[in-house]
Each structure stands twice: as C-alpha cells, then as structure tokens.
Design a protein around this motif. Sequence first.
Motif, PDB file in Angstrom:
ATOM      1  N   LEU A   1       0.855  -1.188   0.000  1.00  0.00           N
ATOM      2  CA  LEU A   1       0.000   0.000   0.000  1.00  0.00           C
ATOM      3  C   LEU A   1       0.895   1.243   0.000  1.00  0.00           C
ATOM      4  N   PHE A   2       0.685   2.133  -0.988  1.00  0.00           N
ATOM      5  CA  PHE A   2       1.463   3.368  -1.078  1.00  0.00           C
ATOM      6  C   PHE A   2       0.533   4.570  -1.035  1.00  0.00           C
ATOM      7  N   GLY A   3       0.901   5.605  -0.300  1.00  0.00           N
ATOM      8  CA  GLY A   3       0.145   6.851  -0.332  1.00  0.00           C
ATOM      9  C   GLY A   3       0.674   7.708  -1.471  1.00  0.00           C
ATOM     10  N   LEU A   4      -0.208   8.154  -2.377  1.00  0.00           N
ATOM     11  CA  LEU A   4       0.231   9.000  -3.497  1.00  0.00           C
ATOM     12  C   LEU A   4       0.046  10.467  -3.141  1.00  0.00           C
ATOM     13  N   ASP A   5      -1.106  10.806  -2.580  1.00  0.00           N
ATOM     14  CA  ASP A   5      -1.332  12.124  -1.982  1.00  0.00           C
ATOM     15  C   ASP A   5      -2.406  11.949  -0.909  1.00  0.00           C
ATOM     16  N   ASP A   6      -2.936  13.059  -0.389  1.00  0.00           N
ATOM     17  CA  ASP A   6      -3.873  12.940   0.727  1.00  0.00           C
ATOM     18  C   ASP A   6      -5.100  12.105   0.380  1.00  0.00           C
ATOM     19  N   ASP A   7      -5.473  12.097  -0.884  1.00  0.00           N
ATOM     20  CA  ASP A   7      -6.729  11.458  -1.279  1.00  0.00           C
ATOM     21  C   ASP A   7      -6.567  10.164  -2.054  1.00  0.00           C
TER      22      ASP A   7
ATOM     23  N   ILE B   1      -4.275   6.452  -3.067  1.00  0.00           N
ATOM     24  CA  ILE B   1      -3.290   5.428  -2.718  1.00  0.00           C
ATOM     25  C   ILE B   1      -3.055   4.545  -3.940  1.00  0.00           C
ATOM     26  N   ALA B   2      -1.951   3.804  -3.924  1.00  0.00           N
ATOM     27  CA  ALA B   2      -1.740   2.744  -4.914  1.00  0.00           C
ATOM     28  C   ALA B   2      -1.725   1.429  -4.161  1.00  0.00           C
ATOM     29  N   LEU B   3      -2.501   0.480  -4.662  1.00  0.00           N
ATOM     30  CA  LEU B   3      -2.538  -0.864  -4.088  1.00  0.00           C
ATOM     31  C   LEU B   3      -1.869  -1.784  -5.096  1.00  0.00           C
ATOM     32  N   VAL B   4      -0.760  -2.376  -4.709  1.00  0.00           N
ATOM     33  CA  VAL B   4      -0.003  -3.218  -5.641  1.00  0.00           C
ATOM     34  C   VAL B   4      -0.139  -4.673  -5.204  1.00  0.00           C
ATOM     35  N   ALA B   5      -0.740  -5.490  -6.058  1.00  0.00           N
ATOM     36  CA  ALA B   5      -0.952  -6.894  -5.703  1.00  0.00           C
ATOM     37  C   ALA B   5       0.284  -7.695  -6.097  1.00  0.00           C
ATOM     38  N   SER B   6       0.925  -8.294  -5.132  1.00  0.00           N
ATOM     39  CA  SER B   6       2.124  -9.112  -5.370  1.00  0.00           C
ATOM     40  C   SER B   6       1.696 -10.515  -5.796  1.00  0.00           C
TER      41      SER B   6
ATOM     42  N   THR C   1      -1.205  -2.887 -10.407  1.00  0.00           N
ATOM     43  CA  THR C   1      -1.338  -1.708  -9.537  1.00  0.00           C
ATOM     44  C   THR C   1      -2.676  -1.007  -9.784  1.00  0.00           C
ATOM     45  N   MET C   2      -3.427  -0.791  -8.717  1.00  0.00           N
ATOM     46  CA  MET C   2      -4.662  -0.015  -8.803  1.00  0.00           C
ATOM     47  C   MET C   2      -4.453   1.305  -8.077  1.00  0.00           C
ATOM     48  N   VAL C   3      -4.747   2.401  -8.761  1.00  0.00           N
ATOM     49  CA  VAL C   3      -4.767   3.699  -8.088  1.00  0.00           C
ATOM     50  C   VAL C   3      -6.188   3.868  -7.560  1.00  0.00           C
ATOM     51  N   CYS C   4      -6.283   4.176  -6.268  1.00  0.00           N
ATOM     52  CA  CYS C   4      -7.585   4.157  -5.596  1.00  0.00           C
ATOM     53  C   CYS C   4      -7.792   5.395  -4.740  1.00  0.00           C
ATOM     54  N   ARG C   5      -9.048   5.688  -4.491  1.00  0.00           N
ATOM     55  CA  ARG C   5      -9.350   6.728  -3.507  1.00  0.00           C
ATOM     56  C   ARG C   5      -8.989   6.209  -2.120  1.00  0.00           C
ATOM     57  N   ARG C   6      -8.385   7.067  -1.344  1.00  0.00           N
ATOM     58  CA  ARG C   6      -8.010   6.675   0.018  1.00  0.00           C
ATOM     59  C   ARG C   6      -9.243   6.692   0.907  1.00  0.00           C
ATOM     60  N   LEU C   7      -9.454   5.636   1.643  1.00  0.00           N
ATOM     61  CA  LEU C   7     -10.638   5.524   2.502  1.00  0.00           C
ATOM     62  C   LEU C   7     -10.244   5.291   3.945  1.00  0.00           C
ATOM     63  N   GLU C   8     -11.172   5.606   4.815  1.00  0.00           N
ATOM     64  CA  GLU C   8     -11.075   5.188   6.219  1.00  0.00           C
ATOM     65  C   GLU C   8     -11.812   3.852   6.292  1.00  0.00           C
TER      66      GLU C   8
ATOM     67  N   ASP D   1     -15.343   7.661   2.494  1.00  0.00           N
ATOM     68  CA  ASP D   1     -14.509   8.705   1.884  1.00  0.00           C
ATOM     69  C   ASP D   1     -14.649  10.020   2.663  1.00  0.00           C
ATOM     70  N   ARG D   2     -13.972  11.040   2.183  1.00  0.00           N
ATOM     71  CA  ARG D   2     -13.973  12.350   2.845  1.00  0.00           C
ATOM     72  C   ARG D   2     -15.364  12.936   3.015  1.00  0.00           C
ATOM     73  N   GLN D   3     -16.255  12.625   2.054  1.00  0.00           N
ATOM     74  CA  GLN D   3     -17.631  13.142   2.109  1.00  0.00           C
ATOM     75  C   GLN D   3     -18.512  12.314   3.051  1.00  0.00           C
ATOM     76  N   GLY D   4     -17.954  11.238   3.580  1.00  0.00           N
ATOM     77  CA  GLY D   4     -18.751  10.401   4.468  1.00  0.00           C
ATOM     78  C   GLY D   4     -19.557   9.339   3.726  1.00  0.00           C
ATOM     79  N   THR D   5     -19.252   9.133   2.446  1.00  0.00           N
ATOM     80  CA  THR D   5     -19.976   8.120   1.661  1.00  0.00           C
ATOM     81  C   THR D   5     -19.347   6.744   1.862  1.00  0.00           C
ATOM     82  N   LEU D   6     -20.189   5.731   1.950  1.00  0.00           N
ATOM     83  CA  LEU D   6     -19.698   4.353   2.041  1.00  0.00           C
ATOM     84  C   LEU D   6     -19.186   3.928   0.667  1.00  0.00           C
ATOM     85  N   VAL D   7     -17.956   3.431   0.624  1.00  0.00           N
ATOM     86  CA  VAL D   7     -17.302   3.068  -0.651  1.00  0.00           C
ATOM     87  C   VAL D   7     -16.707   1.669  -0.521  1.00  0.00           C
ATOM     88  N   LEU D   8     -16.870   0.859  -1.578  1.00  0.00           N
ATOM     89  CA  LEU D   8     -16.254  -0.470  -1.610  1.00  0.00           C
ATOM     90  C   LEU D   8     -14.765  -0.311  -1.874  1.00  0.00           C
TER      91      LEU D   8
END
Length: 286
Positions: free
Chosen positions: A16-22, A24-29, A78-85, A194-201
């Motif tokens: 898991l890599f952080g690209l910026d505040d919003d 991430i990159a998820l790299v499947a090995s 590699t998937m570039v993804c929205r960063r979630l809580e 996400d930042r807006q409070g929306t539930l995201v898969l």
Amino acid sequence: MSVAGTHLGSGKVRELFGLDDDTIALVASDRISTFDVVLPTEIPDKGRVLTALSAFWFALTDEIVPNHLLKVEDDGRTMVCRRLEMLPIECVVRGYLAGSGWKDYVATGAISGHALPPSLLESSRLPEPIFTPATKAATGHDENIDEENAAARCGDARYAAAREAALALYRFGAAHAEERGIILADTKFEFGVDRQGTLVLGDEAMTPDSSRFWPAADYEPGRGQPSFDKQFVRDWCERSGWNKEAPGPELPRDVVVGTRARYVEAFERLTGIAFADYVERPEVVL
Ligand SMILES: Nc1ncnc2c1ncn2[C@@H]1O[C@H](COP(=O)(O)OP(=O)(O)OP(=O)(O)O)[C@@H](O)[C@H]1O
Ligand SMILES: [Mg+2]
C-alpha cells in the motif's frame, strides 16, 4: 515494482502506497497465503489476476455501490484508488456452507447469530445468502462475530449500509458467475468511508483470494468441493503435514503451475476475456 509515493504498509498480499492525501496505490504481489500464513513460494501472475478481476467487478458494480478504483496501471497489478477510512470489520457473505461457516454451523447450528435449518450438509446451498461479519485481525485468524458486535464496531447506520451493499454485490456476482458455470460460494468485502462520508467499496472484490469459487459441474453437497481457487494449494498444504504455523512450506513446481492455471482460468471464465489480452492492455476489463 516502482511506485512513487510513501510506503504505508504491507498486507499479506498487497503493498500500500500513499500518493497524496486522497489517493493510494494498491499493488498486488504474487504472494500467496494459506491459513493466514504467507508461503515462501510465489505464484507467477497471481497479483495481476487479482487486480484484473477486482477491476472487472468494480466496473460492473459501480451502480450497486461506489468503489475506490480510479485507474489500473499498465503493469496490470497496480490499482490507483481513492483513500478511505476502512471499517473495522470484514464483510463476509455466504451463499453456501463452507470453511469457518460450516465449522460454526456444526458446532452451534448457526453462523454469526443466523440460525440455520437443521441437517444442512457441508457445501449445502443456504436458503438465502447471509451476511456474517468477522473481525479484521491484525495478526492471526479473523473471527466470526454476531451482528450486534459488528454494528457496535461500525455504528448502526454504517453497519446496515455495508450489510445491504455486500448482500447486493454478492447476489450480482453469484448470478454472473453461475451463468459461467461457477458457484460463488462465499466472498469477503471491505468497505470504507470517503472524505464526504460516503460508504465506498475498497480493497479487492470477488477474487479467488477473497472468495470460494467452485466449478458448478462438479458440485455435490455432503463434502468439500474441488475448486478453481486456493483450495488446490490449501489441500496440498493439508496433505503435506504442515502444522499451519509460520514458516509455511515451499510449494513444489506442479502445485505452483496448477495454482497459477486455476487463477488464470477463474479470470477467463468469469470475464470471458483472455488473460493474455489483459496483460497486453489492462483497460480491457473496465
Ligand atoms: N481505498 C483504501 N484506502 C485505504 N486502505 C485500503 C483501501 N483499500 C484497501 N485498503 C487496505 O489495504 C490493505 C490491503 O492489503 P492486503 O489485502 O495485502 O491485506 P490483508 O493481508 O488482507 O490484511 P492485512 O492488511 O490485515 O495484512 C488492507 O489492510 C485493506 O484494508
Ligand atoms: Mg486483503
């Protein structure tokens, strides 16, 4: 693997890599874990299959629930993804009795508080798919928990939304798979906010790592099912006499080759896309 960004962590399978505040990159090995232990032997192309299938499902299901995928990189893994809580639970849906669900049913007649009809067999189809949340254990094995406990961890409204989304995704995926001769026996989703409070898969979706895929042609309740997915390597591990504690055993070549073939076959049957075409142009799954 070369990803610009801050390394945030290593899961059993993904980096898991952080690209910026919003983002991430998820790299499947190509790592494979069985019984929650990462084995010393890798399965070539496994990471690409996981990324390919996840991206395929994300594209097909974004009207059921929004997901984190922004882009698949040319490396196919590699998937570039929205960063979630992330929510602190694993959202497991079961349509059939297998694995820890079968064990819990034998012991108690129920799974995660869902009372089930008596005299179901191993691998029986359930009357309705059920949602059976589990803890996200940082180390060790995830544990099934009841709905009350799961709701307390997430908040009632969030929990209910995640449960409904997971059941809808499972129904969609299971119907799609059934048309292609594959039973989606069970699967695990991870949701975040996400930042807006929306539930995201988030995470991966309906892959051989997060699911049990059974060939429908060989389905017969009353026993464990042969499968496309990890069961092949799990079965070899069971037979090897390994005590299921780290370190795991090196896999023999035929098990590596057989496991790779099963991952690729699961991808090709579910998507109708040749794996070679995906490797050439990952956008084909979107
Ligand atoms: N959009 C997202 N934002 C933040 N974290 C995410 C997102 N999607 C997935 N994750 C997290 O990234 C990690 C993926 O790594 P991986 O699948 O290898 O982990 P794992 O072995 O399943 O579990 P663990 O992280 O406990 O080792 C998971 O912890 C998952 O919760
Ligand atoms: Mg994971």
